[in-house]
Motif scaffolding. Sequence first.
Motif, mmCIF file in Angstrom:
data_model
loop_
_atom_site.group_PDB
_atom_site.id
_atom_site.type_symbol
_atom_site.label_atom_id
_atom_site.label_comp_id
_atom_site.label_asym_id
_atom_site.label_seq_id
_atom_site.Cartn_x
_atom_site.Cartn_y
_atom_site.Cartn_z
ATOM 1 N N TRP A 220 36.129 -14.482 78.981
ATOM 2 C CA TRP A 220 35.725 -13.442 79.916
ATOM 3 C C TRP A 220 35.850 -12.064 79.268
ATOM 4 O O TRP A 220 36.581 -11.866 78.303
ATOM 5 N N TRP A 221 35.119 -11.099 79.838
ATOM 6 C CA TRP A 221 35.178 -9.726 79.355
ATOM 7 C C TRP A 221 36.310 -8.968 80.035
ATOM 8 O O TRP A 221 36.535 -9.095 81.243
ATOM 9 N N THR A 223 38.613 -4.970 79.849
ATOM 10 C CA THR A 223 38.734 -3.611 79.316
ATOM 11 C C THR A 223 40.120 -3.475 78.718
ATOM 12 O O THR A 223 41.120 -3.681 79.422
ATOM 13 N N VAL A 281 41.671 -4.445 82.817
ATOM 14 C CA VAL A 281 40.782 -5.027 83.822
ATOM 15 C C VAL A 281 40.253 -6.371 83.324
ATOM 16 O O VAL A 281 39.836 -6.483 82.171
ATOM 17 N N ASN A 282 40.288 -7.372 84.175
ATOM 18 C CA ASN A 282 39.645 -8.654 83.924
ATOM 19 C C ASN A 282 38.367 -8.671 84.760
ATOM 20 O O ASN A 282 38.400 -8.858 85.975
ATOM 21 N N TRP A 283 37.220 -8.458 84.108
ATOM 22 C CA TRP A 283 35.978 -8.270 84.836
ATOM 23 C C TRP A 283 35.472 -9.547 85.505
ATOM 24 O O TRP A 283 34.604 -9.477 86.381
ATOM 25 N N SER A 284 35.999 -10.685 85.146
ATOM 26 C CA SER A 284 35.570 -11.912 85.821
ATOM 27 C C SER A 284 36.072 -11.964 87.259
ATOM 28 O O SER A 284 35.640 -12.802 88.048
ATOM 29 N N TYR A 286 35.693 -9.389 89.332
ATOM 30 C CA TYR A 286 35.013 -8.355 90.100
ATOM 31 C C TYR A 286 33.523 -8.647 90.264
ATOM 32 O O TYR A 286 32.867 -9.162 89.360
ATOM 33 N N ASN A 289 30.116 -3.987 88.326
ATOM 34 C CA ASN A 289 30.469 -3.582 86.978
ATOM 35 C C ASN A 289 31.287 -2.299 86.974
ATOM 36 O O ASN A 289 31.310 -1.580 85.982
ATOM 37 N N ARG A 355 32.573 -1.989 82.665
ATOM 38 C CA ARG A 355 32.872 -2.994 81.645
ATOM 39 C C ARG A 355 32.496 -2.497 80.258
ATOM 40 O O ARG A 355 33.127 -2.874 79.267
#
Length: 380
Positions: A220-221, A223, A281-284, A286, A289, A355
């Motif tokens: 996962w992406w 920040t 931040v774990n963008w998976s 949310y 973006n 992101r």
Amino acid sequence: MSQSRLRRAAVAFAALPLLALGAGQALAAPAPTPTPASAPAAVSKVTAIEDEVARTLAASLADPALRERLRAATATLADGAELARRDAGLPGSAARGLADATARADRGIAAAKGLGADLGPLLRVQLADPSMRAALDAGTAPLVATAGTDEHARTVRAYDTAGRARGLDAGTLPTRPVYLVDIDTAKALTAGIALLQRELAAQGIAPAAASDAAQAAAGWWGTKLTSVQVNDDEEPWFKGAAEMFSLVSGFGLDGKVRVDSVAMPYLQYDGTVYYPNQILVNWSNYKYNLADVVLMEDDGDTNYLALAQAVAAVLLTIADQGAYIPLVNAVLAALPTSWWTDDPDYVESWYTLARTSSGRLNGARGNGWMTVEPYWVSQL
């Protein structure tokens, strides 16, 4: 002298629970766990408990042997930890008496901060500044004060070995040795962050399983926070190191408002650049973006239960309208009024973190900055 210079110079020679240090003076029994409606009283309760412990410890130091034991204990962390034991060489009844009184004080502080009564020792004592060591070693009788939360105070109340209160200039480092009674905010922060996340989840904010379906097999992406600094506010000598955390908010995959609490225990001193390389931040987790970040400081009086309940009460009224909505203002509106008066528990905020955000991002208050970069977290 600025706080940042003092903090960098000052070494916490000892951080120990106040056990086996005196003749067993009794402390008041702690109040019951406060509700959000009584949050301001809970804040004053922390200060009152610390002040009573400071008075008790100061009176204990009338004993020359005890004073020497504390002087030796504050020379190194190891010696301090040794002194905290019940078998540190004092009469058993006296050690047990002060140990029990200190345990009651610890429970009272934990209750005032909304934490569990089984958290364990929270109180610690340390010399206010290394420059006081020479006078202490020469036999000068010390004073005992608390590392207060009011950063705008003009005077600091300290106690001498006769138990008398004395006023110290908050803007000038005393020449007489001063011990500071403080809370182990690192320990409180760890417990507080866990409680904060549990309470938010219980209220329907940041549900624990929301990201399961979104976790791609490959990773996962995120920040990554590569560096961060909070500005120097020229705080007084009696302030201990800060303990900070962030509230990251946005809309979860289920369309409900989500808040993730991120501990930042390394961020202690103003005017210092830190390089944590921490996932912010774990963008998976949310839907959109974009997310917001609010940086908070635990100055010792933060009530995590009241904070979680107040934030949840406000954010639960915000509905997903099919587009990103900034949530910083809603989070700030939820903060108890007392947090805007004596001490800046709200430190800084960043809007619309994406992101793809990278580089230096200045905070909305102008009180800090951070550098970030996209980071791919791959599964093993």
